[in-house]
Design a protein around this motif. Structure first.
Motif, short mmCIF file in Angstrom:
data_model
loop_
_atom_site.label_atom_id
_atom_site.label_comp_id
_atom_site.label_asym_id
_atom_site.label_seq_id
_atom_site.Cartn_x
_atom_site.Cartn_y
_atom_site.Cartn_z
N LEU A 44 -10.72 -14.80 -2.75
CA LEU A 44 -10.83 -14.09 -1.49
C LEU A 44 -11.21 -12.64 -1.73
O LEU A 44 -12.06 -12.07 -1.04
CB LEU A 44 -9.50 -14.19 -0.73
N ALA A 45 -10.62 -12.03 -2.73
CA ALA A 45 -10.93 -10.63 -3.06
C ALA A 45 -12.40 -10.46 -3.45
O ALA A 45 -13.08 -9.55 -2.97
CB ALA A 45 -10.03 -10.13 -4.18
N GLN B 188 -17.91 -8.69 -2.02
CA GLN B 188 -19.34 -8.93 -1.81
C GLN B 188 -19.77 -8.56 -0.38
O GLN B 188 -20.93 -8.27 -0.14
CB GLN B 188 -19.69 -10.39 -2.08
N GLN B 189 -18.84 -8.57 0.56
CA GLN B 189 -19.14 -8.22 1.94
C GLN B 189 -18.89 -6.73 2.23
O GLN B 189 -18.89 -6.31 3.38
CB GLN B 189 -18.31 -9.09 2.89
N GLY B 190 -18.64 -5.94 1.18
CA GLY B 190 -18.52 -4.51 1.34
C GLY B 190 -17.11 -3.95 1.43
O GLY B 190 -16.93 -2.75 1.64
N LEU C 8 -9.96 -9.64 -12.82
CA LEU C 8 -10.76 -10.86 -13.03
C LEU C 8 -10.96 -11.67 -11.76
O LEU C 8 -11.90 -12.46 -11.67
CB LEU C 8 -10.10 -11.73 -14.11
N ILE C 9 -10.07 -11.49 -10.78
CA ILE C 9 -10.25 -12.23 -9.52
C ILE C 9 -10.80 -11.34 -8.41
O ILE C 9 -10.82 -11.74 -7.25
CB ILE C 9 -8.97 -12.98 -9.09
N GLY C 10 -11.29 -10.15 -8.79
CA GLY C 10 -12.07 -9.36 -7.85
C GLY C 10 -11.45 -8.11 -7.27
O GLY C 10 -12.04 -7.51 -6.37
N PHE C 11 -10.31 -7.69 -7.75
CA PHE C 11 -9.72 -6.47 -7.20
C PHE C 11 -10.27 -5.24 -7.92
O PHE C 11 -10.31 -5.19 -9.15
CB PHE C 11 -8.19 -6.50 -7.31
#
Length: 158
Positions: free
Chosen positions: A56-57, A62-64, A86-89
């Protein structure tokens, strides 16, 4: 919680863990992946997240969105300091950074969306030892009542 109505999404969630390993619930929520195939007492954060994993992160990034995770424990607990990036934070705050959340929110640019994954640990237990900084509001009026039960119910009430 029930009084929140504006700019609020509420619901119920079922989790696959009970009594420990709460980072597995985080992993399932954030990634949509199940931990059901892990070994008994396995932990996704410490055993399996060794490379970037879509979440989700990362989708919101990717959506800003700016992405920020907060957990009020030590950064290395359940390997979060390694896993969260690693999961996007973009950023991770731990117990030492607790007071920075409000400051970060207040300083964010107007219109810049923020995804804050804010884990809390109230009622994380144990309940056997009294905390002098917590006022127990609930007292069971029964001869079988225990201090432990009063602490637990006071925290639920809080």
């Amino acid at each position: 919680i029930n009084s929140l109505s504006e700019n609020t999404i509420k619901g119920h969630m079922l989790v696959s863990v009970f009594g420990g390993g709460t980072s597995n619930s985080e992993y399932e929520f954030l990634t949509g992946n199940s931990v059901s195939s892990l070994p008994l007492n396995g932990n996704a954060y410490t055993q399996f997240v060794k490379h970037k994993v879509p979440s989700l992160a990362s989708q919101l990034k990717q959506q800003g969105y700016d992405t920020l995770a907060f957990h009020p424990y030590k950064a290395h607990g359940w390997n979060r300091d390694t896993v969260y990036p690693l999961i996007g934070f973009d950023n991770f705050l731990d117990a030492e950074d607790y007071n920075k959340i409000i400051d970060i929110f207040n300083k964010k640019k107007a219109g810049q969306p923020l995804f804050l994954f804010n884990v809390t640990i109230q009622n994380h237990g144990g309940y056997l030892i009294a905390d002098k900084n917590f006022k127990e509001e609930i007292k069971i009026k029964d001869e079988k009542a225990t201090d432990t039960a009063n602490r637990y119910l006071s925290l639920i009430h809080e």
